[in-house]
Design an enzyme around this catalytic site. Structure first.
Site: not given
Ligand code: NAD
Length: 476
Positions: A182, A256, A290, A387
């Site tokens: 997906k 991850e 990331c 983040e």
């Protein structure tokens, strides 16, 4: 500064359809309940295509197709034959790389220079690399005769749509699994073009299935009882929810997740190169990375010099049309992501950090954010802890290597870090102490299919890339 003439890449190479179905069992099909959403170009807010939203019955169909393909075709196929398909896919990606790169920049907003020169070469390299492993699994160092797991459910984010697809699909297929993938809801188009490439490569039906849709589709997929392995790349929050939902089942899981990397500059570093590394670390892909070097830790006695040089370099960055070959920083991927970047940056100012951006004109339409740095940041500030996933750098200072390590590790994440110094012994000393899955020395954001990538702590577990990347797709 002199004016550049625009140098836009032509989009005529891309043949966009008005609407796309789901790719199940080798064919494009309509979703059972007819749901759809629009994928837009974040640089202009133009609707690119209407894309199907997969519901529970579609997940059921896709998992069944993947199971049948696993049992009847792909599982029993000798590794050397699986390799031929992977090599074929890799070559088709190379042949169609311009089309894929333009479509990636249209759907994601990243500069064509990056999709063309970074994403696409790495996507092809991943398929070539794992094709080479398909008939050598017993030599991968896991002992015995490792066997595939079965059907893999794979859910990916929007920051590197095609590259994350390659990281997931190439090792899974090489190891003999079949997949249902997906893509993210804001960037589904290159995954659908990849589905066409699977057809062109004559990949047996059901080996790769692509379900478009949002979080609900992802949840239905990872929770489906017919799935043997779940591989997820995305936010720590969703990763946690997935880990909870499949706890106690037989499913294997790799995650991850997010990061908050420190890019550490010592006073003996070559400053000009370090500044290039800082810019690459945080402004590459609009900071939607990331492992972005979103915390700059600079040694106090060179901080003024580094910042002056960094600001001069930032003033040269060209922000604008992602399809223009001169563009360095493209569009923010979605209105929602832009909102998050704005909210956290406003919090930075409110908490007392000093904000700076070079003068830069942003286009009127689309989602844009000027490259920004915050100085006077403390470890307690939200911009140092959370983040941001955007072109925003927080600058902190340190005096000693031990203080640099302490500050770099003071985060719930542990994905990556950068060290800039002239001394090899200091690189080794630091790398030993940094709790980060990847440590770059005198460089940043370097990726290679042969090299494992993954995190510590809240950045996830499992590795992608290299021989290690096979382990998550094998019963060893
Ligand atoms: P996200 O977690 O919101 O979404 C990622 C994917 O998960 C999307 O496809 C989304 O539709 C799907 N999803 C959402 N809710 C779900 C649920 N409950 N169950 C199953 N699937 C669900 O993340 P995002 O905003 O798309 O991506 C940004 C995040 O991804 C950042 O935190 C970034 O650090 C992380 N990321 C990590 C890596 C890595 O390798 N560690 C790489 C790229 C991005």
């Amino acid at each position: 500064m002199f004016e550049y003439a625009p140098a836009p890449e032509s989009r005529s190479v891309v043949d966009l359809k008005p609407s796309y179905g789901l790719f199940i069992d080798g064919k494009f099909v309509d979703p059972a309940d007819g749901g759809s959403s629009k994928s837009i170009n974040p640089a202009s807010e133009e609707v690119l295509a209407e894309v199907a939203e997969a519901g529970t019955p579609d997940v059921e169909r896709a998992v069944r197709a993947a199971r049948k393909a696993y049992d009847k075709v792909w599982g029993p196929m000798p590794g050397r034959d699986r390799a031929k398909y992977l090599y074929r896919i890799a070559r088709l990606i190379q042949e169609r790389s311009r089309e894929l790169a333009v479509l990636e920049s249209l759907d994601n907003g990243k500069p064509i220079r990056e999709s063309r020169d970074v994403d696409l070469p790495l996507v092809a390299a991943h398929f070539f690399y794992y094709a080479g492993w398909a008939d050598k699994l017993e030599h991968a160092g896991f002992g015995g005769n490792p066997q595939p797991i079965g059907v893999a459910a794979q859910v990916i984010p929007w920051n590197f749509p095609l590259l994350m697809l390659a990281w997931k699909i190439a090792p899974a297929l090489a190891a003999g699994n079949t997949v249902v993938l997906k893509p993210a809801e804001t960037t589904p188009l290159t995954a659908l073009l990849f589905a066409e490439i699977c057809q062109q490569a004559d990949l047996p039906a059901g080996v790769v299935n692509i379900l478009t849709g949002a979080g609900d589709t992802g949840r239905a997929l990872v929770e489906h009882p017919g799935v043997d392995k779940v591989a997820f790349t995305g936010s720590t929050e969703v990763g946690r929810a997935i880990a909870r939902s499949i706890a106690g089942t037989r499913k294997k899981l790799t995650l991850e997740l997010g990061g908050k990397a420190a890019n550490i500059v010592f006073d003996d570093a070559p400053i000009d190169q370090a500044v290039e590394g800082i810019v690459n670390g945080i402004f590459f892909n609009q900071g939607h990375v990331c492992c972005a070097g979103s915390r700059l830790l600079v040694q106090e006695n060179v901080a003024d010099r580094v910042l002056e040089s960094l600001k001069r370099r930032m003033a040269q960055l060209r922000v604008g049309d992602p399809l223009d070959k001169n563009t360095d920083v493209g569009a923010i991927n979605s209105a929602a992501q832009l909102e998050r970047i704005r909210e956290l940056s406003d919090a930075g100012s409110a908490e007392g950090a000093e904000r700076w951006s070079p003068p830069c004109e942003l286009p009127d339409r689309g989602f844009w954010f000027a490259p920004t740095i915050f100085t006077g940041v403390t470890q307690a500030h939200r911009i140092a802890r959370e983040e941001i996933f955007g072109p925003v750098l927080s600058v902190l200072t340190f005096r000693t290597p031990a203080e640099a390590v302490e500050k770099a590790n003071n985060t719930p994440y542990g994905l990556s870090a950068g060290i800039w110094t002239d001394k090899g012994s200091r690189i080794l000393w630091m790398a030993d102490r940094l709790r980060a899955g990847v440590v770059w020395a005198n460089t940043f954001n370097k990726f290679d299919p042969t090299s494992p990538f993954g995190g510590y702590k809240e950045s996830g577990y499992g590795r992608e890339g290299g021989r290690h990347g096979l382990e998550g797709y094998l019963n060893v």
